[in-house]
Write a protein that holds these residues in place. Structure first.
Motif, PDB file in Angstrom:
ATOM      1  N   PHE A   1     -17.378 -14.053  41.954  1.00 19.18           N
ATOM      2  CA  PHE A   1     -16.534 -12.867  41.965  1.00 19.18           C
ATOM      3  C   PHE A   1     -15.459 -13.010  40.905  1.00 19.18           C
ATOM      4  O   PHE A   1     -14.958 -14.101  40.661  1.00 19.18           O
ATOM      5  CB  PHE A   1     -15.872 -12.709  43.348  1.00 19.18           C
ATOM      6  N   ASN A   2     -15.147 -11.932  40.246  1.00 22.54           N
ATOM      7  CA  ASN A   2     -13.977 -11.959  39.362  1.00 22.54           C
ATOM      8  C   ASN A   2     -13.328 -10.586  39.339  1.00 22.54           C
ATOM      9  O   ASN A   2     -13.995  -9.553  39.496  1.00 22.54           O
ATOM     10  CB  ASN A   2     -14.344 -12.427  37.952  1.00 22.54           C
ATOM     11  N   THR A   3     -12.029 -10.616  39.182  1.00 23.53           N
ATOM     12  CA  THR A   3     -11.287  -9.356  39.150  1.00 23.53           C
ATOM     13  C   THR A   3      -9.976  -9.559  38.410  1.00 23.53           C
ATOM     14  O   THR A   3      -9.533 -10.691  38.222  1.00 23.53           O
ATOM     15  CB  THR A   3     -11.006  -8.850  40.577  1.00 23.53           C
ATOM     16  N   THR A   4      -9.393  -8.475  38.033  1.00 16.69           N
ATOM     17  CA  THR A   4      -8.045  -8.513  37.466  1.00 16.69           C
ATOM     18  C   THR A   4      -7.163  -7.572  38.282  1.00 16.69           C
ATOM     19  O   THR A   4      -7.504  -6.394  38.450  1.00 16.69           O
ATOM     20  CB  THR A   4      -8.052  -8.062  35.994  1.00 16.69           C
ATOM     21  N   ILE A   5      -6.086  -8.138  38.806  1.00 11.68           N
ATOM     22  CA  ILE A   5      -5.129  -7.280  39.516  1.00 11.68           C
ATOM     23  C   ILE A   5      -4.277  -6.626  38.434  1.00 11.68           C
ATOM     24  O   ILE A   5      -3.434  -7.276  37.801  1.00 11.68           O
ATOM     25  CB  ILE A   5      -4.268  -8.100  40.492  1.00 11.68           C
ATOM     26  N   ARG A   6      -4.535  -5.367  38.202  1.00 15.91           N
ATOM     27  CA  ARG A   6      -3.976  -4.717  37.001  1.00 15.91           C
ATOM     28  C   ARG A   6      -2.459  -4.658  37.002  1.00 15.91           C
ATOM     29  O   ARG A   6      -1.831  -4.771  35.965  1.00 15.91           O
ATOM     30  CB  ARG A   6      -4.575  -3.320  36.856  1.00 15.91           C
TER      31      ARG A   6
ATOM     32  N   LYS B   1     -12.474  -0.990  38.412  1.00 15.34           N
ATOM     33  CA  LYS B   1     -11.167  -1.044  39.066  1.00 15.34           C
ATOM     34  C   LYS B   1     -11.094  -2.129  40.138  1.00 15.34           C
ATOM     35  O   LYS B   1     -10.016  -2.470  40.602  1.00 15.34           O
ATOM     36  CB  LYS B   1     -10.854   0.316  39.701  1.00 15.34           C
ATOM     37  N   ILE B   2     -12.242  -2.627  40.526  1.00 19.41           N
ATOM     38  CA  ILE B   2     -12.248  -3.606  41.629  1.00 19.41           C
ATOM     39  C   ILE B   2     -12.600  -4.997  41.127  1.00 19.41           C
ATOM     40  O   ILE B   2     -11.851  -5.948  41.310  1.00 19.41           O
ATOM     41  CB  ILE B   2     -13.243  -3.178  42.742  1.00 19.41           C
ATOM     42  N   GLY B   3     -13.717  -5.129  40.482  1.00 20.97           N
ATOM     43  CA  GLY B   3     -14.141  -6.430  40.010  1.00 20.97           C
ATOM     44  C   GLY B   3     -15.648  -6.540  40.026  1.00 20.97           C
ATOM     45  O   GLY B   3     -16.359  -5.555  40.261  1.00 20.97           O
ATOM     46  N   GLU B   4     -16.113  -7.748  39.799  1.00 23.93           N
ATOM     47  CA  GLU B   4     -17.558  -7.976  39.742  1.00 23.93           C
ATOM     48  C   GLU B   4     -17.967  -8.971  40.814  1.00 23.93           C
ATOM     49  O   GLU B   4     -17.323 -10.010  40.997  1.00 23.93           O
ATOM     50  CB  GLU B   4     -17.944  -8.521  38.370  1.00 23.93           C
ATOM     51  N   LEU B   5     -19.044  -8.668  41.482  1.00 20.33           N
ATOM     52  CA  LEU B   5     -19.587  -9.558  42.502  1.00 20.33           C
ATOM     53  C   LEU B   5     -21.025  -9.885  42.136  1.00 20.33           C
ATOM     54  O   LEU B   5     -21.820  -8.989  41.855  1.00 20.33           O
ATOM     55  CB  LEU B   5     -19.549  -8.871  43.870  1.00 20.33           C
ATOM     56  N   GLY B   6     -21.329 -11.167  42.144  1.00 17.96           N
ATOM     57  CA  GLY B   6     -22.693 -11.586  41.824  1.00 17.96           C
ATOM     58  C   GLY B   6     -23.295 -12.368  42.971  1.00 17.96           C
ATOM     59  O   GLY B   6     -22.611 -13.145  43.641  1.00 17.96           O
ATOM     60  N   ILE B   7     -24.566 -12.156  43.209  1.00 15.31           N
ATOM     61  CA  ILE B   7     -25.308 -12.912  44.221  1.00 15.31           C
ATOM     62  C   ILE B   7     -26.521 -13.489  43.515  1.00 15.31           C
ATOM     63  O   ILE B   7     -27.282 -12.742  42.885  1.00 15.31           O
ATOM     64  CB  ILE B   7     -25.787 -12.014  45.377  1.00 15.31           C
ATOM     65  N   SER B   8     -26.673 -14.797  43.600  1.00 14.09           N
ATOM     66  CA  SER B   8     -27.788 -15.393  42.849  1.00 14.09           C
ATOM     67  C   SER B   8     -28.551 -16.398  43.697  1.00 14.09           C
ATOM     68  O   SER B   8     -28.020 -16.965  44.657  1.00 14.09           O
ATOM     69  CB  SER B   8     -27.271 -16.044  41.572  1.00 14.09           C
ATOM     70  N   TYR B   9     -29.772 -16.601  43.303  1.00 16.62           N
ATOM     71  CA  TYR B   9     -30.666 -17.543  43.983  1.00 16.62           C
ATOM     72  C   TYR B   9     -31.475 -18.291  42.939  1.00 16.62           C
ATOM     73  O   TYR B   9     -31.900 -17.724  41.918  1.00 16.62           O
ATOM     74  CB  TYR B   9     -31.623 -16.796  44.927  1.00 16.62           C
ATOM     75  N   MET B  10     -31.665 -19.563  43.211  1.00 17.36           N
ATOM     76  CA  MET B  10     -32.538 -20.368  42.342  1.00 17.36           C
ATOM     77  C   MET B  10     -33.330 -21.299  43.257  1.00 17.36           C
ATOM     78  O   MET B  10     -32.742 -21.942  44.144  1.00 17.36           O
ATOM     79  CB  MET B  10     -31.671 -21.183  41.364  1.00 17.36           C
ATOM     80  N   GLY B  11     -34.595 -21.376  43.082  1.00 11.03           N
ATOM     81  CA  GLY B  11     -35.361 -22.243  43.960  1.00 11.03           C
ATOM     82  C   GLY B  11     -36.765 -22.513  43.477  1.00 11.03           C
ATOM     83  O   GLY B  11     -37.305 -21.801  42.620  1.00 11.03           O
TER      84      GLY B  11
ATOM     85  N   ILE C   1     -11.879 -21.620  42.778  1.00  9.63           N
ATOM     86  CA  ILE C   1     -11.228 -20.349  42.484  1.00  9.63           C
ATOM     87  C   ILE C   1     -10.135 -20.607  41.452  1.00  9.63           C
ATOM     88  O   ILE C   1      -9.371 -21.565  41.580  1.00  9.63           O
ATOM     89  CB  ILE C   1     -10.683 -19.669  43.758  1.00  9.63           C
ATOM     90  N   ASP C   2     -10.110 -19.804  40.435  1.00  9.15           N
ATOM     91  CA  ASP C   2      -9.079 -19.874  39.397  1.00  9.15           C
ATOM     92  C   ASP C   2      -8.210 -18.625  39.499  1.00  9.15           C
ATOM     93  O   ASP C   2      -8.738 -17.511  39.623  1.00  9.15           O
ATOM     94  CB  ASP C   2      -9.712 -19.857  37.994  1.00  9.15           C
TER      95      ASP C   2
ATOM     96  N   ASN D   1      -1.569  -8.072  35.955  1.00 12.61           N
ATOM     97  CA  ASN D   1      -2.500  -8.699  35.002  1.00 12.61           C
ATOM     98  C   ASN D   1      -2.986 -10.059  35.479  1.00 12.61           C
ATOM     99  O   ASN D   1      -3.243 -10.957  34.688  1.00 12.61           O
ATOM    100  CB  ASN D   1      -1.841  -8.850  33.630  1.00 12.61           C
ATOM    101  N   THR D   2      -3.049 -10.218  36.784  1.00 10.18           N
ATOM    102  CA  THR D   2      -3.516 -11.499  37.347  1.00 10.18           C
ATOM    103  C   THR D   2      -5.044 -11.517  37.352  1.00 10.18           C
ATOM    104  O   THR D   2      -5.676 -10.612  37.899  1.00 10.18           O
ATOM    105  CB  THR D   2      -3.014 -11.657  38.796  1.00 10.18           C
ATOM    106  N   PHE D   3      -5.588 -12.558  36.729  1.00  9.20           N
ATOM    107  CA  PHE D   3      -7.045 -12.668  36.682  1.00  9.20           C
ATOM    108  C   PHE D   3      -7.486 -13.693  37.716  1.00  9.20           C
ATOM    109  O   PHE D   3      -6.943 -14.801  37.788  1.00  9.20           O
ATOM    110  CB  PHE D   3      -7.486 -13.096  35.282  1.00  9.20           C
ATOM    111  N   ILE D   4      -8.458 -13.316  38.503  1.00 10.87           N
ATOM    112  CA  ILE D   4      -8.978 -14.215  39.544  1.00 10.87           C
ATOM    113  C   ILE D   4     -10.486 -14.334  39.366  1.00 10.87           C
ATOM    114  O   ILE D   4     -11.175 -13.315  39.220  1.00 10.87           O
ATOM    115  CB  ILE D   4      -8.674 -13.675  40.951  1.00 10.87           C
ATOM    116  N   THR D   5     -10.957 -15.563  39.349  1.00 13.72           N
ATOM    117  CA  THR D   5     -12.415 -15.747  39.282  1.00 13.72           C
ATOM    118  C   THR D   5     -12.793 -16.938  40.158  1.00 13.72           C
ATOM    119  O   THR D   5     -12.030 -17.898  40.290  1.00 13.72           O
ATOM    120  CB  THR D   5     -12.902 -15.966  37.841  1.00 13.72           C
TER     121      THR D   5
END
Lengths: 399, 412
Positions: free
Chosen positions: B279-284, B243-253, B318-319, B287-291
């Motif tokens: 981060f990505n979500t859809t405002i239901r 219902k909220i969206g996806e959050l990712g935290i990444s590291y490369m080194g 941000i899209d 139907n707005t998709f934000i990434t």
């Protein structure tokens, strides 16, 4: 059906909109606001050579694989001469080792130029203790071909080393030793095997090929067929750049257009120009020069307006860094061309870095720093009314 | 030796074999493979979240996508005119090797055949949903775009600048790692952790004249030999609520400098560290998709080297995608017309000049608008307009770039 029509209409209109694409693209800056660009009247073949040199000057980055360093000052031409204009002090270089006309005493310790940067795994040079030195900011590179073909005879005619006319302005040429690869121009005048230098802050470079070869070697660490000595090891190595590229780089510098003056019909600019002559700035910053014969037709017998006399002048103790080149004295500097001055902030990060080492942060400061032969003009400037000073500055910015 | 040409040959042979086997058979027998339900997808699933064609009893499924476009861009009044480009042709081949052992590969031809890359070719062993082993040529999960980059999924022909140039897009290396997912009602948690071959010295010695991680992609030997023998560590944690969206935290080194050769010490060990948030979500309701994603790059650049190669970079995009018409359009049943906007920013050199204390320039700002038409979820026609400002490292007046492009992209 309604949705379908709407979708079709939207798609078609936008495709049509896309066809009028030119109207939605950024417009070209006015010609007079750009320093880049070839001279008029180049032939087809000359334009090809110009473009080739342009690509090397403005697009080529020298990587380690291409021969960068190992000690260097910068890794490309454009990084010091953005838009072909005056450079930021980030691109400044340090010359050292010579305090008088008897030559450089520190060549065995890395002179005449300090390579202040190094590729990973190497250490840059440090200034040898006791070495005289000066910092030089990168100059604008436009209109240089015209300066190259001003006849030596004209320079000697205008020089007045003993100040025989008593106007307080002397002016003399810098007699320099030229490297073996330099082919003296037709009509060049020599004295005891030395020739007249005209490029560089001390007028210690003979022509644009020498300037190009020196910059490749000393600034970027690129050995060429003309100068195959590796700056780091001191040993001869294979050329790291094609000879045609070097030649076309020099050709590019020769055929870059002269800066175009702006707002010449503005009343204040006209008044400022009159003041420029009235307070005698024009004695050294000579408004008009003329080329002689030249192998490039577009450069031959052309009148142009660089605001320099290409001569050395005593600029007083304030600008004497104790370092010099050729037969110039340490307090002598070649008159800097003023053309393109108003466009300098566009290549210096939005601000001015003037005089030989960028110590002046405005045109006013630069005028105030003039001493020696220019002291009288500076004093006259200081006595001008504020409005007149503004007119003079407006004129200088119009160049 | 396993190289691109060998892989290409195998790929084509498999394709020919499949076509010969089924040359006499109705193409209707080829079936789209089923994918996970939307509810359970995360960015890390993108590699398998692709339409594939499979034939009965043949354990291989194939698929792919293509991208082509026209563009007319101008930079400070100078235009290259009309340009017609075939940017990408990508083929997938997937196989279930055995129970809980599967293989997926992605072979990409860019700009015609100018670049041919194996972007992904890995075998996955599932020990448990929370513990999978992956080995082969992997896509390092830094940010979200690197994993989820297929053209038909996006409303813009151009890929995000930060994700493709600051972070090297489709940065793939040979390596191994673990990943897993856990569900609990609306919540999902996923992790990935890999060790792989890493970057090399070209990231601070390249023709971009700036710190540029993508320069390592030019080193085709990276699939065979690590430049310095030091592994690159990549890890990502992601959490999603339906219902909220996806959050990712990444590291490369890891270490990028070639600090020794033949047993001789040549340089210090110099590291590169990259952090990213996505981060990505859809405002239901609409139907707005934000990434979007934002990343920070830190590179240990020698103090005696040129400042043009920055120690720090940061940037992101941000899209926002808004469907405006959905349903039956132009005869397509599940079509949609969308408006979209992308904002981008990259500071290639976040630092100050030693000489003046002024900020170093070298940054890019861009805004893009898009109108896209999707006759189905796997195909997109898109018209984009870009306005971009780029300043050099001295921070001189910006170079302006702008113009339209129109393109299509589709899975097949």
């Amino acid at each position: 059906m309604k949705k379908t029509n709407l979708a079709l209409f939207a798609i078609m209109s936008l495709i049509l909109l896309g066809q009028a694409c030119d109207k939605f693209e950024p417009s070209e800056p006015a010609e007079e606001d750009l320093l880049d660009g070839p001279m008029e009247d180049l032939t087809y073949e000359e334009n090809q050579r110009f473009l080739d040199g342009d690509r090397t000057f403005n697009d080529e980055v020298f990587t380690i694989e291409k021969g960068l360093g190992p000690l260097f000052v910068t890794n490309s031409c454009v990084s010091c001469h953005a838009g072909d204009g005056k450079g930021h002090i980030f691109g400044s270089l340090i010359r050292f080792g010579q305090s008088d006309e008897t030559g450089n005493k520190f060549l065995h310790l890395g002179g005449p130029q300090l390579q202040t940067r190094a590729i990973p795994g190497y250490q840059p040079e440090v200034l040898p203790p006791g070495a005289p030195y000066a910092v030089f900011t990168p100059p604008a590179v436009t209109g240089l071909g015209l300066l190259e073909f001003v006849p030596d005879s004209y320079l000697l005619t205008t020089a007045d080393p003993e100040d025989k006319d008593g106007d307080g302005i002397s002016g003399r040429v810098n007699w320099i030793d030229v490297p073996d690869f330099v082919q003296p121009r037709l009509g060049s005048i020599s004295q005891n095997g030395r020739y007249i230098g005209r490029f560089g802050k001390k007028a210690s470079v003979y022509d644009l090929l020498q300037q190009t070869v020196d910059a490749l070697a000393q600034d970027i660490g690129i050995a060429s067929v003309y100068n195959p000595i590796d700056v780091y090891s001191g040993l001869e190595i294979d050329p790291e750049i094609a000879t045609e590229k070097v030649n076309n780089l020099a050709f590019y510098l020769q055929t870059l257009k002269a800066p175009l003056p702006r707002n010449q019909d503005d009343d204040e600019v006209i008044a400022g120009k009159a003041l420029f002559t009235q307070i005698n700035c024009s004695s050294c910053h000579t408004p008009t020069l003329k080329t002689g014969d030249a192998p490039i037709a577009a450069l031959a017998n052309k009148e142009f307006h660089p605001y320099t006399d290409l001569l050395l002048h005593d600029m007083g103790p304030e600008l004497d860094d104790g370092y010099t080149e050729g037969t110039a004295k340490s307090n002598e500097w070649r008159t800097a061309p003023l053309w393109g001055l108003g466009l300098s902030p566009d290549s210096q990060g939005g601000r001015y870095f003037l005089m030989h080492d960028g110590r002046a942060k405005s045109i006013e400061q630069a005028i105030e720093m003039h001493g020696g032969e220019a002291a009288n003009s500076r004093d006259k400037y200081q006595k001008l009314a504020k409005e007149d000073k503004n007119k003079l500055l407006k004129f200088l910015k119009s160049l | 030796m396993f190289n691109t040409k060998t892989f290409l040959l195998l790929f084509i042979c498999c394709g020919i074999s499949l076509s010969k086997l089924y040359a006499q058979i109705d193409s209707g027998l080829l079936k789209r493979t089923t994918t996970d339900s939307v509810k359970n997808k995360m960015n890390m699933d993108a590699v398998y979240d692709r339409p594939l064609l499979a034939a009965d009893k043949i354990p291989i499924a194939i698929g792919g996508y293509m991208e082509a476009n026209w563009q007319h861009l101008g930079e400070d009044g100078i235009s290259e005119g009309h340009q017609f480009q075939f940017r990408r042709f990508t083929m997938f081949m997937s196989s279930t090797i055995g129970k809980r052992i599967k293989f997926m590969s992605e072979l990409e031809f860019e700009d015609g055949t100018r670049e041919i890359n194996i972007e992904f070719a890995a075998v996955d062993f599932e020990f448990n949903p929370l513990l999978n082993l992956r080995g082969g040529i992997i896509l390092n999960p830094i940010g979200a775009f690197n994993q989820n980059h297929d053209g038909p999924k996006w409303e813009f022909t151009d890929r995000p600048i930060s994700a493709t140039q600051m972070l090297p897009a489709t940065w793939s290396t040979p390596g191994f790692g673990l990943y897993g997912k856990h569900y609990n009602k609306d919540w999902m948690f996923g992790y990935e952790a890999y060790i792989s071959s890493g970057f090399d010295g070209s990231i601070i010695d390249n023709e971009q004249s700036r710190t540029y991680l993508g320069a390592t992609k030019e080193n085709i030997d990276r699939f065979e030999e690590s430049p310095n023998g030091a592994p690159l560590y990549t890890t990502k944690l992601a959490i999603k609520n339906n219902k909220i969206g996806e959050l990712g935290i990444s590291y490369m080194g890891g270490i990028y400098s070639e600090y020794q050769d033949d047993g001789l010490d040549l340089d210090d060990k110099r590291s590169v560290n990259v952090f990213a948030l996505d981060f990505n979500t859809t405002i239901r309701r609409f139907n707005t998709f934000i990434t979007g994603e934002w990343a920070w790059v830190n590179v240990d650049v020698p103090q005696t080297y040129t400042q043009q190669y920055g120690q720090k970079q940061q940037g992101g995009f941000i899209d926002v995608v808004q469907p405006v018409l959905r349903g039956k359009l132009l005869g397509w049943e599940n079509a949609s017309l969308n408006l979209a906007c992308r904002l981008e920013y990259v500071d290639w050199n976040k630092g100050k000049f030693k000489e003046t204390g002024d900020n170093i320039g070298d940054d890019t700002k861009s805004i893009m608008g898009s109108i896209s038409f999707r006759p189905n979820t796997q195909t997109v026609l898109r018209l984009n307009y870009r306005h971009q400002r780029t300043r050099d490292y001295i921070a001189n007046p910006p170079v302006l770039l702008g113009g339209f492009n129109f393109g299509l992209s589709t899975y097949f």
